[in-house]
Design a protein around this motif. Structure first.
Motif, PDB file in Angstrom:
ATOM      1  N   MET A  20      36.238  -3.991  60.578  1.00  0.00           N
ATOM      2  CA  MET A  20      37.076  -4.023  61.784  1.00  0.00           C
ATOM      3  C   MET A  20      36.563  -2.993  62.808  1.00  0.00           C
ATOM      4  SD  MET A  20      39.672  -6.204  61.145  1.00  0.00           S
ATOM      5  CE  MET A  20      41.316  -5.815  61.716  1.00  0.00           C
ATOM      6  N   GLU A  21      36.633  -3.388  64.072  1.00  0.00           N
ATOM      7  CA  GLU A  21      36.142  -2.504  65.146  1.00  0.00           C
ATOM      8  C   GLU A  21      37.230  -2.344  66.193  1.00  0.00           C
ATOM      9  OE1 GLU A  21      33.243  -1.000  65.406  1.00  0.00           O
ATOM     10  OE2 GLU A  21      31.599  -2.300  64.746  1.00  0.00           O
ATOM     11  N   ARG A  22      37.117  -1.288  66.978  1.00  0.00           N
ATOM     12  CA  ARG A  22      38.091  -1.110  68.063  1.00  0.00           C
ATOM     13  C   ARG A  22      37.790  -2.127  69.160  1.00  0.00           C
ATOM     14  NH1 ARG A  22      40.174   4.316  68.015  1.00  0.00           N
ATOM     15  NH2 ARG A  22      39.956   4.586  70.260  1.00  0.00           N
ATOM     16  N   LEU A  23      38.887  -2.655  69.704  1.00  0.00           N
ATOM     17  CA  LEU A  23      38.777  -3.737  70.691  1.00  0.00           C
ATOM     18  C   LEU A  23      37.871  -3.356  71.869  1.00  0.00           C
ATOM     19  CD1 LEU A  23      39.697  -6.506  71.648  1.00  0.00           C
ATOM     20  CD2 LEU A  23      41.826  -5.474  72.468  1.00  0.00           C
ATOM     21  N   GLN A  24      38.026  -2.135  72.390  1.00  0.00           N
ATOM     22  CA  GLN A  24      37.209  -1.750  73.559  1.00  0.00           C
ATOM     23  C   GLN A  24      35.728  -1.675  73.195  1.00  0.00           C
ATOM     24  OE1 GLN A  24      39.790  -0.023  72.328  1.00  0.00           O
ATOM     25  NE2 GLN A  24      39.680   2.157  72.782  1.00  0.00           N
ATOM     26  N   LYS A  25      35.446  -1.328  71.930  1.00  0.00           N
ATOM     27  CA  LYS A  25      34.051  -1.243  71.481  1.00  0.00           C
ATOM     28  C   LYS A  25      33.441  -2.644  71.422  1.00  0.00           C
ATOM     29  CE  LYS A  25      30.991   0.632  68.082  1.00  0.00           C
ATOM     30  NZ  LYS A  25      30.770   1.055  66.733  1.00  0.00           N
ATOM     31  N   VAL A  26      34.222  -3.597  70.940  1.00  0.00           N
ATOM     32  CA  VAL A  26      33.723  -4.977  70.828  1.00  0.00           C
ATOM     33  C   VAL A  26      33.450  -5.546  72.227  1.00  0.00           C
ATOM     34  CG1 VAL A  26      34.357  -7.320  70.100  1.00  0.00           C
ATOM     35  CG2 VAL A  26      34.858  -5.372  68.619  1.00  0.00           C
ATOM     36  N   ILE A  27      34.341  -5.262  73.161  1.00  0.00           N
ATOM     37  CA  ILE A  27      34.148  -5.782  74.537  1.00  0.00           C
ATOM     38  C   ILE A  27      32.903  -5.130  75.163  1.00  0.00           C
ATOM     39  CG2 ILE A  27      35.160  -5.861  76.864  1.00  0.00           C
ATOM     40  CD1 ILE A  27      37.921  -5.962  75.455  1.00  0.00           C
ATOM     41  N   GLU A  62      40.216   0.005  80.598  1.00  0.00           N
ATOM     42  CA  GLU A  62      41.045  -0.309  81.780  1.00  0.00           C
ATOM     43  C   GLU A  62      41.514  -1.758  81.728  1.00  0.00           C
ATOM     44  OE1 GLU A  62      38.571   2.706  84.674  1.00  0.00           O
ATOM     45  OE2 GLU A  62      38.794   0.614  85.339  1.00  0.00           O
ATOM     46  N   LEU A  63      40.602  -2.656  81.327  1.00  0.00           N
ATOM     47  CA  LEU A  63      40.959  -4.085  81.255  1.00  0.00           C
ATOM     48  C   LEU A  63      42.076  -4.297  80.234  1.00  0.00           C
ATOM     49  CD1 LEU A  63      37.331  -5.566  81.322  1.00  0.00           C
ATOM     50  CD2 LEU A  63      39.074  -5.972  83.059  1.00  0.00           C
ATOM     51  N   ILE A  64      41.972  -3.573  79.104  1.00  0.00           N
ATOM     52  CA  ILE A  64      42.998  -3.719  78.059  1.00  0.00           C
ATOM     53  C   ILE A  64      44.337  -3.198  78.595  1.00  0.00           C
ATOM     54  CG2 ILE A  64      43.724  -2.950  75.758  1.00  0.00           C
ATOM     55  CD1 ILE A  64      40.635  -2.740  75.099  1.00  0.00           C
ATOM     56  N   SER A  65      44.310  -1.989  79.160  1.00  0.00           N
ATOM     57  CA  SER A  65      45.566  -1.394  79.670  1.00  0.00           C
ATOM     58  C   SER A  65      46.188  -2.253  80.751  1.00  0.00           C
ATOM     59  CB  SER A  65      45.305   0.004  80.238  1.00  0.00           C
ATOM     60  OG  SER A  65      44.779   0.822  79.240  1.00  0.00           O
ATOM     61  N   VAL A  96      43.386  -8.593  78.502  1.00  0.00           N
ATOM     62  CA  VAL A  96      42.681  -8.963  77.264  1.00  0.00           C
ATOM     63  C   VAL A  96      43.666  -9.579  76.277  1.00  0.00           C
ATOM     64  CG1 VAL A  96      41.334  -8.034  75.335  1.00  0.00           C
ATOM     65  CG2 VAL A  96      41.028  -7.085  77.627  1.00  0.00           C
ATOM     66  N   THR A  97      43.255 -10.695  75.674  1.00  0.00           N
ATOM     67  CA  THR A  97      44.088 -11.294  74.626  1.00  0.00           C
ATOM     68  C   THR A  97      43.312 -11.338  73.316  1.00  0.00           C
ATOM     69  OG1 THR A  97      43.354 -13.539  75.145  1.00  0.00           O
ATOM     70  CG2 THR A  97      45.360 -12.801  76.246  1.00  0.00           C
ATOM     71  N   THR A 138      48.493 -11.153  74.440  1.00  0.00           N
ATOM     72  CA  THR A 138      48.011 -10.037  75.265  1.00  0.00           C
ATOM     73  C   THR A 138      48.143  -8.728  74.478  1.00  0.00           C
ATOM     74  OG1 THR A 138      48.699 -11.193  77.245  1.00  0.00           O
ATOM     75  CG2 THR A 138      48.340  -8.829  77.469  1.00  0.00           C
ATOM     76  N   VAL A 139      47.063  -7.937  74.507  1.00  0.00           N
ATOM     77  CA  VAL A 139      47.071  -6.654  73.795  1.00  0.00           C
ATOM     78  C   VAL A 139      46.838  -5.556  74.826  1.00  0.00           C
ATOM     79  CG1 VAL A 139      45.706  -5.241  72.204  1.00  0.00           C
ATOM     80  CG2 VAL A 139      46.186  -7.612  71.637  1.00  0.00           C
ATOM     81  N   THR A 140      47.705  -4.560  74.873  1.00  0.00           N
ATOM     82  CA  THR A 140      47.494  -3.474  75.846  1.00  0.00           C
ATOM     83  C   THR A 140      47.259  -2.138  75.153  1.00  0.00           C
ATOM     84  OG1 THR A 140      49.861  -3.197  76.014  1.00  0.00           O
ATOM     85  CG2 THR A 140      48.828  -4.531  77.726  1.00  0.00           C
ATOM     86  N   GLU A 141      47.357  -2.159  73.835  1.00  0.00           N
ATOM     87  CA  GLU A 141      47.185  -0.889  73.120  1.00  0.00           C
ATOM     88  C   GLU A 141      45.713  -0.594  72.865  1.00  0.00           C
ATOM     89  OE1 GLU A 141      48.648   1.120  69.019  1.00  0.00           O
ATOM     90  OE2 GLU A 141      49.918  -0.397  69.949  1.00  0.00           O
TER      91      GLU A 141
END
Ligand code: URA
Length: 243
Positions: free
Chosen positions: A1-8, A21-24, A28-29, A34-37
């Motif tokens: 498992m990886e952190r979402l921002q790292k994968v993007i 910033e995109l997540i916050s 991003v879904t 939708t995930v904001t964390e």
């Protein structure tokens, strides 16, 4: 498992900060939600979308190419010229070049689908040395070589300290071979630096990128980087040293 921002970021869509910033911002879904964390963990089977566009979670691949002349450092060309990715016809991952070499420049070029790695390798703050060997018109004097080393004022700013060495000269033809090591990557930087001292480049080859060279390779050859080399390049970018 990886952190979402790292994968993007690794998919080359945005820098890690921009991905956060995109997540916050709720853009991003994950699997349709939708995930904001920040720091949400995701796996390979999760479906991630940024502003409705699917993020491909490909396995990361890293190649070293000895770029030949008359090939464009790009993934595609609207004028139909051959590009460096055309030299990898069987590779299914979406490769893109790490930085650029001019159409007529030969030498070492890295290609990857790892956007974050590409960013680290090209951002001037990471300072990776690149050595070029140029055949130039004229024979630079000691003073001119010093100028190259101290910095040349170009229209987009002064170049950072560099190393320059006269390798050979041919008094009959009035040409010489000079090596120049820089760690920046301004557009056409080497050619513009030599132009500025009055010795235009006739032929240019990048012989090394960090600790990587072209030993035993011919123009058009390529190989995969080893996992160890990729790791060492990251360490080099982050600390300026290896090991
Ligand atoms: N500097 C140049 O002028 N050209 C290249 O291709 C690379 C560096």
């Amino acid at each position: 498992m990886e952190r979402l921002q790292k994968v993007i970021a690794a998919a080359g869509i945005a820098s890690r900060r921009k991905a956060e910033e995109l997540i916050s911002a709720g853009k991003v879904t994950v699997n349709g939600e939708t995930v904001t964390e920040l720091g949400t963990k995701v796996g390979r089977s999760d479906k991630i979308e940024v502003e409705g566009i699917r993020v491909e979670q490909e396995e990361k691949v890293y190649y070293l190419l000895y770029k030949p002349r008359a090939v464009l450092s790009a993934s595609s060309d609207d004028r139909g010229r051959k590009t460096v990715t055309d030299l990898f016809p069987e590779v299914k991952e979406r490769l893109y070049p790490v930085g650029r070499l001019d159409y007529d420049t030969t030498g070492i070029l890295l290609l990857t689908n790892d956007g974050e790695f590409a960013y680290q390798m090209t951002h001037p703050k990471f300072n990776i040395d690149k050595t070029y060997v140029a055949r130039v018109k004229g024979i630079p004097t000691k003073e001119q070589l010093k100028q190259l080393e101290k910095g040349i004022v170009l229209e987009d700013g002064k170049t950072a300290p560099a190393r320059a060495k006269l390798i050979s000269m041919d008094k009959k033809t009035g040409r010489s071979i000079v090596s120049l090591t820089i760690h920046e990557g301004k557009n056409r930087q080497v050619k513009r630096m030599f132009e500025a001292i009055g010795c235009p480049v006739q032929k240019l080859k990048r012989e090394s990128f960090g600790f990587l060279g072209l030993h035993g390779m011919n123009a058009g050859d390529r190989r995969e980087l080893t996992a160890h080399e990729v790791k060492q390049l990251r360490v080099l970018a982050e600390t300026g040293k290896i090991g």
